[in-house]
Design a protein around this motif. Structure first.
Motif, PDB file in Angstrom:
ATOM      1  N   VAL A  11      25.455  76.100  96.519  1.00 22.00           N
ATOM      2  CA  VAL A  11      25.969  77.497  95.837  1.00 22.00           C
ATOM      3  C   VAL A  11      26.669  77.949  96.973  1.00 22.00           C
ATOM      4  N   ASN A  12      26.116  78.221  98.290  1.00 18.58           N
ATOM      5  CA  ASN A  12      26.828  78.806  99.580  1.00 18.58           C
ATOM      6  C   ASN A  12      28.018  78.385  99.655  1.00 18.58           C
ATOM      7  N   ILE A  17      33.861  78.967  99.724  1.00 18.13           N
ATOM      8  CA  ILE A  17      35.010  78.201  99.794  1.00 18.13           C
ATOM      9  C   ILE A  17      35.896  78.555  98.443  1.00 18.13           C
ATOM     10  N   THR A  18      35.159  78.349  97.413  1.00 15.33           N
ATOM     11  CA  THR A  18      35.837  78.408  96.101  1.00 15.33           C
ATOM     12  C   THR A  18      36.054  79.934  95.768  1.00 15.33           C
ATOM     13  N   LEU A  99      33.607  71.318  92.411  1.00 16.13           N
ATOM     14  CA  LEU A  99      34.479  72.383  92.270  1.00 16.13           C
ATOM     15  C   LEU A  99      35.194  72.630  93.881  1.00 16.13           C
ATOM     16  N   VAL A 100      34.265  72.754  94.883  1.00 19.46           N
ATOM     17  CA  VAL A 100      34.696  72.843  96.219  1.00 19.46           C
ATOM     18  C   VAL A 100      35.811  71.956  96.518  1.00 19.46           C
ATOM     19  N   PHE A 101      35.321  70.419  96.298  1.00 20.71           N
ATOM     20  CA  PHE A 101      36.449  69.524  96.556  1.00 20.71           C
ATOM     21  C   PHE A 101      37.643  69.765  95.894  1.00 20.71           C
ATOM     22  N   GLN A 210      37.778  75.577 107.934  1.00 17.68           N
ATOM     23  CA  GLN A 210      36.911  76.306 108.784  1.00 17.68           C
ATOM     24  C   GLN A 210      35.726  76.946 108.174  1.00 17.68           C
ATOM     25  N   SER A 211      35.758  77.257 106.904  1.00 20.26           N
ATOM     26  CA  SER A 211      34.804  77.628 105.986  1.00 20.26           C
ATOM     27  C   SER A 211      33.661  76.580 105.838  1.00 20.26           C
ATOM     28  N   ILE A 212      34.050  75.418 105.702  1.00 17.55           N
ATOM     29  CA  ILE A 212      33.212  74.344 105.446  1.00 17.55           C
ATOM     30  C   ILE A 212      32.534  73.942 106.701  1.00 17.55           C
TER      31      ILE A 212
END
Length: 216
Positions: A11-12, A17-18, A99-101, A210-212
């Protein structure tokens, strides 16, 4: 507890990211989340061991393992509770990481070809991390349900597989990050790890990557 941690981690990443929500997982909010998790998991453990009519987890020191004590004809509410934790740990991270991917891939559509190739390689590496971490967790705790089906009348020594998987699960995060995550290897400053990544092409920076990196 680990099931809930897997959910919080996914969830973080989804929020940062999303959804681009960097202000939710603050220090205070994170403490509150983990405090709630400690209370919830402690209550769940008390239910399994003391409140539910069936069935308790016992430690068998002869085979160095642990398992549910099954009572014939009695519904194992403990099994159902653990199964519920496993299911939500499977569904929520799968949705969030998916969803992040997709967000990262969509952000690369308008990027130059050479930049897109480097980013895609990085995406695959991060995806492998997520998949392996979830895989080790599920393989560990699903043995509570799989072993009784595979060896219903087999010797109890089969349950020695459970602590082996637990050990693999506890060490999997570190192994996966050290072997796949280039940023962590570089940050540690270990000579042989630095030599391994030396000469690798630099991945172009982006807000998403960078967020990842900050959250892995």
């Amino acid at each position: 507890m680990e099931a809930l941690i897997q959910i919080v981690m996914s969830v973080n990443r989804f929020a940062v990211i999303t959804l681009k929500k960097n202000d939710f997982f603050t220090y205070k909010n994170t403490l509150l989340i983990f405090a709630f998790m400690v209370v919830l998991t402690s209550f769940s453990s008390c239910c399994i061991q003391y409140l539910f009519p069936c069935c308790r987890v016992i430690a068998d020191y002869a085979v160095v393992s642990y398992m549910f004590v099954e009572i014939e004809g009695v519904t194992s509410y403990s099994n159902l509770l653990v199964f519920f934790y496993d299911i939500i740990c499977l569904i929520i991270p799968t949705i969030c990481y998916g969803l992040v991917f997709r967000t990262i891939r969509n952000s690369n559509k308008n990027a130059p070809a050479n930049v897109r190739k480097s980013r895609n390689n990085q995406e695959v590496k991060y995806l492998i991390q997520f998949v392996f971490i979830s895989f080790f967790y599920l393989m560990t705790w699903m043995t509570f349900f799989i072993l009784p089906l595979l060896v219903p009348n087999g010797p109890v020594e089969w349950y020695s597989i459970v602590p082996i998987f637990v050990t693999l699960n506890c060490s999997s995060n570190a192994v996966i990050f050290l072997s796949v995550n280039r940023e962590i290897r570089k940050a540690l400053g270990i000579p042989w790890l630095q030599n391994k990544i030396r000469g690798m092409s630099t991945v172009p920076s982006s807000v998403q990557v960078q967020s990842i990196s900050r959250n892995t």
